[in-house]
Design an enzyme around this catalytic site. Structure first.
Site, PDB file in Angstrom:
ATOM      1  N   ASN A 139      21.293 -15.294  -9.802  1.00 16.20           N
ATOM      2  CA  ASN A 139      20.836 -16.652  -9.486  1.00 16.20           C
ATOM      3  C   ASN A 139      20.534 -17.371 -10.797  1.00 16.20           C
ATOM      4  O   ASN A 139      19.513 -17.106 -11.429  1.00 16.20           O
ATOM      5  CB  ASN A 139      19.578 -16.570  -8.613  1.00 16.20           C
TER       6      ASN A 139
ATOM      7  N   LYS B 166      19.735 -20.356 -11.306  1.00 17.48           N
ATOM      8  CA  LYS B 166      18.765 -21.449 -11.160  1.00 17.48           C
ATOM      9  C   LYS B 166      19.331 -22.688 -11.871  1.00 17.48           C
ATOM     10  O   LYS B 166      20.537 -22.866 -11.916  1.00 17.48           O
ATOM     11  CB  LYS B 166      17.396 -21.053 -11.693  1.00 17.48           C
TER      12      LYS B 166
ATOM     13  N   HIS C 174      14.929 -19.627  -0.968  1.00 12.13           N
ATOM     14  CA  HIS C 174      14.346 -19.103  -2.214  1.00 12.13           C
ATOM     15  C   HIS C 174      12.916 -19.627  -2.350  1.00 12.13           C
ATOM     16  O   HIS C 174      12.638 -20.765  -1.981  1.00 12.13           O
ATOM     17  CB  HIS C 174      15.197 -19.542  -3.414  1.00 12.13           C
TER      18      HIS C 174
ATOM     19  N   GLU D  27      11.323 -20.757  -4.742  1.00 11.96           N
ATOM     20  CA  GLU D  27      11.189 -22.010  -5.510  1.00 11.96           C
ATOM     21  C   GLU D  27      11.499 -23.220  -4.635  1.00 11.96           C
ATOM     22  O   GLU D  27      10.938 -24.305  -4.833  1.00 11.96           O
ATOM     23  CB  GLU D  27      12.078 -21.957  -6.754  1.00 11.96           C
TER      24      GLU D  27
ATOM     25  N   GLU E 164      12.004 -10.781  -2.130  1.00  8.66           N
ATOM     26  CA  GLU E 164      11.574 -11.230  -3.457  1.00  8.66           C
ATOM     27  C   GLU E 164      10.082 -11.564  -3.431  1.00  8.66           C
ATOM     28  O   GLU E 164       9.699 -12.678  -3.049  1.00  8.66           O
ATOM     29  CB  GLU E 164      12.339 -12.490  -3.854  1.00  8.66           C
TER      30      GLU E 164
ATOM     31  N   GLY F 168      10.137 -13.992 -12.108  1.00 11.44           N
ATOM     32  CA  GLY F 168       9.959 -14.604 -13.430  1.00 11.44           C
ATOM     33  C   GLY F 168       8.684 -14.190 -14.145  1.00 11.44           C
ATOM     34  O   GLY F 168       8.340 -14.757 -15.179  1.00 11.44           O
TER      35      GLY F 168
ATOM     36  N   SER G 140      12.006  -9.950 -11.389  1.00 12.00           N
ATOM     37  CA  SER G 140      11.930  -9.324 -12.707  1.00 12.00           C
ATOM     38  C   SER G 140      12.798  -8.066 -12.830  1.00 12.00           C
ATOM     39  O   SER G 140      12.402  -7.084 -13.471  1.00 12.00           O
ATOM     40  CB  SER G 140      10.472  -9.033 -13.077  1.00 12.00           C
TER      41      SER G 140
ATOM     42  N   GLY H 235      17.332 -13.230 -11.470  1.00 11.99           N
ATOM     43  CA  GLY H 235      17.207 -14.581 -12.019  1.00 11.99           C
ATOM     44  C   GLY H 235      17.442 -14.572 -13.518  1.00 11.99           C
ATOM     45  O   GLY H 235      18.572 -14.546 -14.001  1.00 11.99           O
TER      46      GLY H 235
HETATM   47  C1  PEP Z   1      14.917 -15.131  -8.631  1.00 15.63           C
HETATM   48  O1  PEP Z   1      14.718 -16.264  -9.037  1.00 15.63           O
HETATM   49  O2  PEP Z   1      15.496 -14.943  -7.545  1.00 15.63           O
HETATM   50  C2  PEP Z   1      14.459 -14.022  -9.450  1.00 15.63           C
HETATM   51  C3  PEP Z   1      14.444 -12.832  -8.924  1.00 15.63           C
HETATM   52  O3  PEP Z   1      14.088 -14.309 -10.737  1.00 15.63           O
HETATM   53  P1  PEP Z   1      13.736 -13.251 -11.911  1.00 15.63           P
HETATM   54  O4  PEP Z   1      14.798 -12.176 -11.878  1.00 15.63           O
HETATM   55  O5  PEP Z   1      13.788 -14.065 -13.160  1.00 15.63           O
HETATM   56  O6  PEP Z   1      12.392 -12.695 -11.609  1.00 15.63           O
END
Ligand code: PEP
Length: 263
Positions: free
Chosen positions: A13, A15, A105, A107, A175, A181, A221, A242
């Site tokens: 992803n 973003k 998601h 966000e 998630e 993040g 992460s 991400g």
């Molecule tokens: C995401 O945005 O779906 C995500 C898992 O981000 P990150 O891997 O940066 O934690």
């Protein structure tokens, strides 16, 4: 280890990162990196989820160079067409050979007020156009403290699967919001526990066959250093990545997790 028959899915992803020129360079470099490392293209499915403005360029490149990446979008409108300024129809995505759409998601839930009802409508919009929704669910740190890890993701998934039929192709991404993040991933055991519970939800809503074939991803992460430990768990069939998915060497190493020691 993910169950045979469910092809591991490593989904990036992006973003709101990488313009269409950067996107093309990135996809080429990732492909070269995998090729140079002798990666077996059939071993896992690789998905890239660029911003809307990159989709056409990435699709053209994937097509022309026969790159074995699946293309995904980061969102879809609940509507198919009409006076909805700024919205992107699933119909348009399907025409670009987009196969997957991230839906719900955290966000989008957090910054764009997407409720469970809207997420459910986006699942329906995706399926209407032959797109596979990657349904994201997860608890915040407060939810975790108040209700434990599973309660919120379970409720979110139950709502998202309202009206979905047993033959539908879906992907679920667990998630935990506190892990996205933050650099603080869930432990593989924590993630496995919730993913197993989410598989039960799929079984209750769509039946045992659907639960057996549906891929459930962990996200939050994920890095090259921890992917193998997640992929050893029986109910974790891949990762939604991400930050690490827009760093060529890092995402390439994540995709090649089967080569890491002990997997
Ligand atoms: C995401 O945005 O779906 C995500 C898992 O981000 P990150 O891997 O940066 O934690």
């Amino acid at each position: 280890m993910a169950v045979k028959g469910r092809t591991p899915f490593l989904a990036g992803n992006w973003k709101m990162n990488l313009d269409h020129l950067q996107a093309v360079a990135f996809v080429q470099k990732l492909n070269w990196s995998l090729r140079d490392a002798g990666h077996d293209r059939g071993a896992v499915e690789v998905g890239v989820f660029p911003p809307f403005t990159d989709l056409r360029s990435v699709q053209t490149l994937i097509d022309a160079d026969r790159i074995a990446f699946s293309l995904g979008a980061q969102d879809v409108s609940v509507h198919d067409s009409g006076a909805y300024t700024g919205e992107i129809s699933g119909q348009f995505l399907a025409k670009l050979q987009v196969a997957y759409v991230i839906v719900g998601h955290s966000e989008r839930r957090q910054y764009h007020g997407e409720t469970d009802e809207i997420v459910g409508q986006k699942v329906q919009a995706s399926l209407r156009h032959g797109l596979t929704p990657v349904i994201c669910v997860g608890e915040t740190a407060e939810d975790l403290e108040e209700h434990g890890a599973s309660a919120v993701p379970v409720a979110q998934l139950q709502a998202a699967l309202q009206g979905v039929t047993a033959d539908a192709d879906i992907v679920v991404a667990y998630e935990p919001v506190w892990a996205i993040g933050s650099g603080q991933a869930a432990t593989p055991q924590q993630a496995q526990e919730v993913c197993a519970t989410l598989r039960q939800v799929v079984a209750e809503k769509l039946g045992a066959d659907a639960a057996e074939r549906t891929r459930i991803l962990y996200g939050g992460s994920v890095k090259a250093a921890n992917i193998a430990s997640f992929m050893r768990e029986p109910d974790i069939d891949g990762a939604l990545v991400g930050g690490a998915s827009i760093v060529v060497d890092e995402f390439s190493a994540i995709i090649r997790y089967q080569k890491h020691v002990g997997v």
